[in-house]
Design a protein around this motif. Structure first.
Motif, PDB file in Angstrom:
ATOM      1  N   ARG A 143       1.144  -0.755  -0.051  1.00 50.96           N
ATOM      2  CA  ARG A 143      -0.086  -0.521   0.080  1.00 50.96           C
ATOM      3  C   ARG A 143       0.665   1.183   0.123  1.00 50.96           C
ATOM      4  NH1 ARG A 143      -5.313  -1.995   1.230  1.00 50.96           N
ATOM      5  NH2 ARG A 143      -5.900   0.751   1.331  1.00 50.96           N
ATOM      6  N   LEU A 144       0.472   2.487  -0.062  1.00 49.55           N
ATOM      7  CA  LEU A 144       0.866   3.533  -0.584  1.00 49.55           C
ATOM      8  C   LEU A 144       0.835   4.677   0.246  1.00 49.55           C
ATOM      9  CD1 LEU A 144       1.316   3.701  -4.435  1.00 49.55           C
ATOM     10  CD2 LEU A 144       3.245   2.554  -2.799  1.00 49.55           C
ATOM     11  N   PHE A 145       0.680   5.428   0.742  1.00 46.65           N
ATOM     12  CA  PHE A 145       0.847   6.779   1.521  1.00 46.65           C
ATOM     13  C   PHE A 145       0.614   8.342   0.777  1.00 46.65           C
ATOM     14  CE2 PHE A 145      -0.134  10.501   5.133  1.00 46.65           C
ATOM     15  CZ  PHE A 145      -0.812   9.765   5.697  1.00 46.65           C
ATOM     16  N   VAL A 146      -0.208   8.626   0.268  1.00 41.99           N
ATOM     17  CA  VAL A 146       0.026   9.949  -0.617  1.00 41.99           C
ATOM     18  C   VAL A 146      -0.994  11.095  -0.105  1.00 41.99           C
ATOM     19  CG1 VAL A 146      -0.417   7.599  -2.708  1.00 41.99           C
ATOM     20  CG2 VAL A 146      -2.613   9.719  -1.810  1.00 41.99           C
ATOM     21  N   LEU A 147      -0.428  12.213  -0.706  1.00 40.46           N
ATOM     22  CA  LEU A 147      -0.953  13.369  -0.378  1.00 40.46           C
ATOM     23  C   LEU A 147      -0.689  14.530  -2.123  1.00 40.46           C
ATOM     24  CD1 LEU A 147       1.682  14.155   3.115  1.00 40.46           C
ATOM     25  CD2 LEU A 147      -0.791  13.483   2.999  1.00 40.46           C
ATOM     26  N   GLY A 148      -1.452  15.290  -1.352  1.00 42.53           N
ATOM     27  CA  GLY A 148      -1.305  16.254  -2.253  1.00 42.53           C
ATOM     28  C   GLY A 148      -0.556  17.451  -2.066  1.00 42.53           C
ATOM     29  N   ASP A 149      -0.133  18.229  -3.004  1.00 39.54           N
ATOM     30  CA  ASP A 149       1.472  19.102  -2.974  1.00 39.54           C
ATOM     31  C   ASP A 149       0.608  20.498  -2.312  1.00 39.54           C
ATOM     32  OD1 ASP A 149       2.762  17.255  -3.839  1.00 39.54           O
ATOM     33  OD2 ASP A 149       3.448  18.441  -6.028  1.00 39.54           O
ATOM     34  N   SER A 154      -6.032  19.117  -0.699  1.00 40.81           N
ATOM     35  CA  SER A 154      -7.070  18.142  -0.738  1.00 40.81           C
ATOM     36  C   SER A 154      -6.754  17.050   0.137  1.00 40.81           C
ATOM     37  CB  SER A 154      -4.740  17.531  -0.896  1.00 40.81           C
ATOM     38  OG  SER A 154      -4.234  15.959  -1.704  1.00 40.81           O
ATOM     39  N   ALA A 155      -8.032  16.431  -0.191  1.00 45.52           N
ATOM     40  CA  ALA A 155      -8.065  14.999   0.655  1.00 45.52           C
ATOM     41  C   ALA A 155      -7.714  13.197  -0.028  1.00 45.52           C
ATOM     42  CB  ALA A 155     -10.069  14.879   0.167  1.00 45.52           C
ATOM     43  N   ASP A 156      -6.925  13.187   1.041  1.00 44.02           N
ATOM     44  CA  ASP A 156      -5.369  12.340   1.028  1.00 44.02           C
ATOM     45  C   ASP A 156      -5.656  11.264   2.045  1.00 44.02           C
ATOM     46  OD1 ASP A 156      -4.151  14.409   2.101  1.00 44.02           O
ATOM     47  OD2 ASP A 156      -3.741  15.251   0.948  1.00 44.02           O
ATOM     48  N   SER A 157      -4.501  11.012   2.268  1.00 40.56           N
ATOM     49  CA  SER A 157      -4.196  10.361   3.270  1.00 40.56           C
ATOM     50  C   SER A 157      -4.611  10.534   4.145  1.00 40.56           C
ATOM     51  CB  SER A 157      -3.127   8.965   2.544  1.00 40.56           C
ATOM     52  OG  SER A 157      -2.899   8.089   1.547  1.00 40.56           O
ATOM     53  N   ARG A 158      -4.445  11.616   4.970  1.00 43.23           N
ATOM     54  CA  ARG A 158      -4.605  12.291   6.235  1.00 43.23           C
ATOM     55  C   ARG A 158      -6.027  11.548   6.311  1.00 43.23           C
ATOM     56  NH1 ARG A 158      -2.978  17.664   5.273  1.00 43.23           N
ATOM     57  NH2 ARG A 158      -4.165  17.332   3.083  1.00 43.23           N
ATOM     58  N   PHE A 159      -6.811  11.921   5.853  1.00 44.36           N
ATOM     59  CA  PHE A 159      -8.655  12.149   5.952  1.00 44.36           C
ATOM     60  C   PHE A 159      -9.361  10.948   6.071  1.00 44.36           C
ATOM     61  CE2 PHE A 159      -6.885  16.445   4.431  1.00 44.36           C
ATOM     62  CZ  PHE A 159      -6.987  17.344   5.515  1.00 44.36           C
ATOM     63  N   HIS A 160      -8.054   9.766   5.580  1.00 42.05           N
ATOM     64  CA  HIS A 160      -9.200   8.314   5.453  1.00 42.05           C
ATOM     65  C   HIS A 160      -7.955   7.414   6.723  1.00 42.05           C
ATOM     66  CE1 HIS A 160     -10.929   9.485   2.667  1.00 42.05           C
ATOM     67  NE2 HIS A 160     -10.165  10.604   2.369  1.00 42.05           N
ATOM     68  N   THR A 161      -8.051   7.581   7.602  1.00 45.26           N
ATOM     69  CA  THR A 161      -7.300   6.909   8.484  1.00 45.26           C
ATOM     70  C   THR A 161      -8.005   5.881   9.076  1.00 45.26           C
ATOM     71  OG1 THR A 161      -7.107   8.552  10.439  1.00 45.26           O
ATOM     72  CG2 THR A 161      -5.146   8.324   8.593  1.00 45.26           C
ATOM     73  N   ASP A 162      -8.960   6.184   8.924  1.00 39.42           N
ATOM     74  CA  ASP A 162     -10.156   4.758   9.806  1.00 39.42           C
ATOM     75  C   ASP A 162     -10.270   3.243   8.883  1.00 39.42           C
ATOM     76  OD1 ASP A 162     -11.969   6.161   7.129  1.00 39.42           O
ATOM     77  OD2 ASP A 162     -13.119   5.563   8.376  1.00 39.42           O
ATOM     78  N   TYR A 163      -9.519   3.362   7.600  1.00 34.24           N
ATOM     79  CA  TYR A 163      -9.413   2.149   7.111  1.00 34.24           C
ATOM     80  C   TYR A 163      -7.900   2.276   6.544  1.00 34.24           C
ATOM     81  CZ  TYR A 163     -10.229  -1.266   3.325  1.00 34.24           C
ATOM     82  OH  TYR A 163      -9.998  -2.014   2.214  1.00 34.24           O
ATOM     83  N   GLN A 164      -7.672   0.977   6.559  1.00 26.00           N
ATOM     84  CA  GLN A 164      -6.176   0.839   6.246  1.00 26.00           C
ATOM     85  C   GLN A 164      -5.546   1.647   6.157  1.00 26.00           C
ATOM     86  OE1 GLN A 164      -4.569  -2.204   4.642  1.00 26.00           O
ATOM     87  NE2 GLN A 164      -6.050  -3.221   5.238  1.00 26.00           N
ATOM     88  N   PHE A 165      -5.269   2.710   7.555  1.00 25.44           N
ATOM     89  CA  PHE A 165      -4.427   4.252   7.383  1.00 25.44           C
ATOM     90  C   PHE A 165      -4.794   5.340   6.516  1.00 25.44           C
ATOM     91  CE2 PHE A 165      -2.970  -0.049   9.443  1.00 25.44           C
ATOM     92  CZ  PHE A 165      -2.745   0.029  11.135  1.00 25.44           C
ATOM     93  N   GLY A 166      -5.432   5.255   5.786  1.00 22.06           N
ATOM     94  CA  GLY A 166      -5.214   5.881   4.314  1.00 22.06           C
ATOM     95  C   GLY A 166      -4.930   5.893   3.762  1.00 22.06           C
ATOM     96  N   THR A 167      -4.132   4.427   3.290  1.00 24.00           N
ATOM     97  CA  THR A 167      -3.266   4.610   1.818  1.00 24.00           C
ATOM     98  C   THR A 167      -4.107   3.735   0.859  1.00 24.00           C
ATOM     99  OG1 THR A 167      -2.994   1.869   3.275  1.00 24.00           O
ATOM    100  CG2 THR A 167      -0.835   3.739   3.938  1.00 24.00           C
ATOM    101  N   ILE A 168      -4.327   3.532   0.303  1.00 28.34           N
ATOM    102  CA  ILE A 168      -3.907   3.344  -1.226  1.00 28.34           C
ATOM    103  C   ILE A 168      -3.783   1.663  -1.465  1.00 28.34           C
ATOM    104  CG2 ILE A 168      -4.984   5.466  -1.928  1.00 28.34           C
ATOM    105  CD1 ILE A 168      -2.513   5.330  -3.779  1.00 28.34           C
ATOM    106  N   PRO A 169      -3.780   0.661  -2.249  1.00 31.12           N
ATOM    107  CA  PRO A 169      -3.488   0.026  -2.946  1.00 31.12           C
ATOM    108  C   PRO A 169      -2.488  -0.686  -3.548  1.00 31.12           C
ATOM    109  CG  PRO A 169      -6.303  -0.647  -2.446  1.00 31.12           C
ATOM    110  CD  PRO A 169      -5.552   0.531  -2.447  1.00 31.12           C
ATOM    111  N   VAL A 170      -1.934  -0.617  -3.960  1.00 34.30           N
ATOM    112  CA  VAL A 170      -0.542  -0.433  -4.591  1.00 34.30           C
ATOM    113  C   VAL A 170      -0.657  -0.984  -6.632  1.00 34.30           C
ATOM    114  CG1 VAL A 170       1.388  -1.074  -6.361  1.00 34.30           C
ATOM    115  CG2 VAL A 170       1.835  -0.362  -3.789  1.00 34.30           C
TER     116      VAL A 170
END
Length: 205
Positions: A143-149, A154-170
Protein backbone atom coordinates in the motif's frame (compact mmCIF):
# COMPACT_ATOMS: atom_id res chain seq x y z
CA UNK A 1 -8.43 8.66 -70.48
CA UNK A 2 -6.73 7.35 -67.32
CA UNK A 3 -4.23 4.54 -67.93
CA UNK A 4 -5.16 1.10 -66.59
CA UNK A 5 -2.21 1.06 -64.16
CA UNK A 6 -3.31 4.39 -62.66
CA UNK A 7 -6.86 3.15 -62.22
CA UNK A 8 -5.59 0.05 -60.45
CA UNK A 9 -3.44 2.15 -58.10
CA UNK A 10 -6.39 4.39 -57.29
CA UNK A 11 -8.65 1.42 -56.53
CA UNK A 12 -5.90 -0.09 -54.38
CA UNK A 13 -5.61 3.13 -52.39
CA UNK A 14 -9.34 3.26 -51.60
CA UNK A 15 -9.34 -0.42 -50.65
CA UNK A 16 -6.33 -0.02 -48.34
CA UNK A 17 -7.46 3.25 -46.72
CA UNK A 18 -10.11 1.71 -44.41
CA UNK A 19 -7.62 -0.96 -43.36
CA UNK A 20 -4.98 1.66 -42.56
CA UNK A 21 -7.50 3.71 -40.56
CA UNK A 22 -8.58 0.62 -38.64
CA UNK A 23 -4.97 -0.25 -37.84
CA UNK A 24 -4.34 3.32 -36.66
CA UNK A 25 -7.36 3.18 -34.34
CA UNK A 26 -6.29 -0.19 -32.93
CA UNK A 27 -2.76 1.07 -32.30
CA UNK A 28 -4.11 4.20 -30.56
CA UNK A 29 -6.39 2.11 -28.35
CA UNK A 30 -3.56 -0.27 -27.45
CA UNK A 31 -1.21 2.61 -26.61
CA UNK A 32 -3.84 4.25 -24.39
CA UNK A 33 -4.77 0.97 -22.70
CA UNK A 34 -1.32 -0.42 -22.02
CA UNK A 35 1.38 2.22 -22.49
CA UNK A 36 0.60 5.92 -22.09
CA UNK A 37 -2.55 7.80 -21.16
CA UNK A 38 -3.34 11.49 -20.94
CA UNK A 39 -4.78 12.85 -17.71
CA UNK A 40 -6.58 16.14 -17.12
CA UNK A 41 -6.06 18.00 -13.82
CA UNK A 42 -9.53 18.91 -12.50
CA UNK A 43 -8.67 20.41 -9.11
CA UNK A 44 -6.05 22.43 -7.24
CA UNK A 45 -4.97 19.60 -4.90
CA UNK A 46 -1.52 19.35 -6.53
CA UNK A 47 -0.80 23.08 -6.96
CA UNK A 48 1.63 24.48 -7.82
CA UNK A 49 3.24 21.33 -9.17
CA UNK A 50 0.12 20.77 -11.27
CA UNK A 51 -2.42 23.45 -12.05
CA UNK A 52 -6.10 23.15 -12.93
CA UNK A 53 -6.46 22.33 -16.65
CA UNK A 54 -2.91 21.01 -16.98
CA UNK A 55 -2.62 17.87 -19.08
CA UNK A 56 -0.10 15.20 -18.12
CA UNK A 57 1.14 11.98 -19.66
CA UNK A 58 0.85 8.88 -17.49
CA UNK A 59 3.19 5.91 -17.95
CA UNK A 60 0.99 2.83 -17.46
CA UNK A 61 3.76 0.28 -18.02
CA UNK A 62 6.36 1.26 -15.42
CA UNK A 63 4.61 -0.34 -12.45
CA UNK A 64 4.26 -3.64 -14.25
CA UNK A 65 8.00 -4.01 -13.63
CA UNK A 66 8.41 -2.30 -10.25
CA UNK A 67 6.36 -0.74 -7.47
CA UNK A 68 5.79 3.01 -7.06
CA UNK A 69 8.55 4.90 -5.24
CA UNK A 70 8.51 7.76 -2.77
CA UNK A 71 8.21 11.16 -4.37
CA UNK A 72 6.58 9.98 -7.59
CA UNK A 73 3.31 11.53 -8.75
CA UNK A 74 0.79 8.79 -9.44
CA UNK A 75 -2.70 8.44 -10.85
CA UNK A 76 -4.87 5.92 -9.01
CA UNK A 77 -8.41 4.67 -8.56
CA UNK A 78 -9.61 6.10 -5.22
CA UNK A 79 -10.71 3.48 -2.68
CA UNK A 80 -14.47 3.26 -2.23
CA UNK A 81 -13.88 4.06 1.45
CA UNK A 82 -12.86 7.56 0.30
CA UNK A 83 -16.51 8.08 -0.69
CA UNK A 84 -15.41 8.80 -4.23
CA UNK A 85 -18.31 6.85 -5.75
CA UNK A 86 -18.18 4.48 -8.74
CA UNK A 87 -18.25 7.28 -11.33
CA UNK A 88 -15.60 9.45 -9.67
CA UNK A 89 -12.55 10.26 -11.77
CA UNK A 90 -9.14 8.87 -10.92
CA UNK A 91 -7.07 10.85 -8.40
CA UNK A 92 -3.56 12.21 -8.76
CA UNK A 93 -1.29 12.62 -5.71
CA UNK A 94 2.33 12.26 -4.62
CA UNK A 95 3.61 9.07 -2.99
CA UNK A 96 5.15 10.12 0.32
CA UNK A 97 5.55 6.72 1.96
CA UNK A 98 5.54 3.11 0.75
CA UNK A 99 4.96 -0.26 2.38
CA UNK A 100 6.86 -0.63 5.66
CA UNK A 101 7.53 3.10 6.07
CA UNK A 102 6.60 4.92 9.27
CA UNK A 103 5.32 8.40 8.51
CA UNK A 104 4.67 10.96 11.26
CA UNK A 105 3.39 14.49 11.34
CA UNK A 106 4.98 16.43 12.59
CA UNK A 107 8.39 16.82 14.24
CA UNK A 108 9.27 19.89 16.39
CA UNK A 109 10.27 21.82 13.27
CA UNK A 110 6.87 21.18 11.71
CA UNK A 111 8.11 18.70 9.10
CA UNK A 112 6.74 15.29 8.21
CA UNK A 113 9.19 12.50 8.99
CA UNK A 114 9.52 9.24 7.08
CA UNK A 115 11.43 6.50 8.91
CA UNK A 116 12.72 9.17 11.28
CA UNK A 117 14.09 11.48 8.57
CA UNK A 118 12.52 14.96 8.27
CA UNK A 119 11.20 15.62 4.78
CA UNK A 120 11.96 19.01 3.24
CA UNK A 121 9.04 19.64 0.90
CA UNK A 122 9.95 22.69 -1.16
CA UNK A 123 7.23 21.80 -3.69
CA UNK A 124 4.37 22.59 -1.30
CA UNK A 125 1.84 25.28 -2.20
CA UNK A 126 2.88 28.72 -1.01
CA UNK A 127 2.26 29.26 2.73
CA UNK A 128 0.97 25.69 3.21
CA UNK A 129 2.28 23.63 6.13
CA UNK A 130 3.11 19.94 5.61
CA UNK A 131 -0.11 19.07 7.45
CA UNK A 132 -2.39 20.85 9.88
CA UNK A 133 -3.65 17.43 10.94
CA UNK A 134 -1.31 15.24 13.01
CA UNK A 135 -0.95 11.56 12.12
CA UNK A 136 1.30 8.58 12.73
CA UNK A 137 1.07 5.68 10.30
CA UNK A 138 3.05 2.58 9.50
CA UNK A 139 2.20 1.83 5.88
CA UNK A 140 1.07 -1.77 5.31
CA UNK A 141 2.88 -3.89 2.72
CA UNK A 142 1.50 -3.41 -0.76
CA UNK A 143 0.00 0.00 0.00
CA UNK A 144 0.98 3.68 -0.36
CA UNK A 145 0.49 6.84 1.69
CA UNK A 146 -0.31 9.66 -0.75
CA UNK A 147 -0.62 13.42 -0.27
CA UNK A 148 -1.46 16.37 -2.48
CA UNK A 149 1.14 19.12 -2.82
CA UNK A 150 -1.52 21.71 -1.97
CA UNK A 151 -2.10 20.27 1.50
CA UNK A 152 -4.81 22.73 2.55
CA UNK A 153 -6.85 21.79 -0.55
CA UNK A 154 -6.28 18.04 -0.82
CA UNK A 155 -8.46 15.13 0.31
CA UNK A 156 -5.76 12.50 0.66
CA UNK A 157 -4.45 9.77 2.96
CA UNK A 158 -4.60 12.03 6.01
CA UNK A 159 -8.41 12.08 6.02
CA UNK A 160 -9.12 8.37 5.70
CA UNK A 161 -7.03 6.83 8.46
CA UNK A 162 -10.01 4.85 9.77
CA UNK A 163 -9.47 2.38 6.91
CA UNK A 164 -6.01 0.86 6.28
CA UNK A 165 -4.49 4.02 7.78
CA UNK A 166 -5.59 6.07 4.77
CA UNK A 167 -3.35 4.17 2.39
CA UNK A 168 -4.17 3.04 -1.14
CA UNK A 169 -3.40 -0.37 -2.71
CA UNK A 170 -0.47 -0.48 -5.12
CA UNK A 171 -2.72 -2.52 -7.42
CA UNK A 172 -5.07 0.46 -7.79
CA UNK A 173 -2.36 2.70 -9.24
CA UNK A 174 -3.01 3.43 -12.91
CA UNK A 175 0.47 4.76 -13.61
CA UNK A 176 3.09 7.41 -13.03
CA UNK A 177 2.56 10.98 -14.24
CA UNK A 178 5.91 11.90 -15.75
CA UNK A 179 5.46 14.99 -17.91
CA UNK A 180 3.19 18.02 -18.32
CA UNK A 181 2.46 18.39 -22.04
CA UNK A 182 -0.22 21.11 -22.05
CA UNK A 183 -0.41 24.07 -22.01
CA UNK A 184 2.82 24.63 -23.91
CA UNK A 185 3.91 27.30 -21.41
CA UNK A 186 3.89 24.59 -18.70
CA UNK A 187 5.69 21.77 -20.53
CA UNK A 188 8.11 19.97 -18.22
CA UNK A 189 8.95 16.72 -16.47
CA UNK A 190 7.63 15.59 -13.08
CA UNK A 191 10.83 14.44 -11.43
CA UNK A 192 11.25 13.05 -7.92
CA UNK A 193 12.38 15.75 -5.43
CA UNK A 194 15.88 15.12 -4.10
CA UNK A 195 14.62 15.10 -0.50
CA UNK A 196 13.23 11.62 -1.09
CA UNK A 197 16.69 10.26 -1.87
CA UNK A 198 17.69 10.86 1.75
CA UNK A 199 14.93 8.75 3.32
CA UNK A 200 16.32 5.58 4.90
CA UNK A 201 14.78 2.15 4.46
CA UNK A 202 12.22 1.09 7.08
CA UNK A 203 13.84 -0.20 10.26
CA UNK A 204 12.19 -3.57 9.75
CA UNK A 205 13.57 -3.85 6.20
Amino acid sequence: MMPETSRRKQRSFWVELPILLLVAVIVAVLVRTFLVQTFYIPSGSMENTLLINDRVLVNKMVYRFREPRRGEVVVFVPPKQWDAGPSKDDYIKRVVAVGGDKIICCDPSGKITVNGRPLTEDYLFEDDVPSAQPFEVTVPTGRLFVLGDHRSSSADSRFHTDYQFGTIPVDDVVGRAFVIFWPLSRVGTLSVPKAYEEIPAPSGG
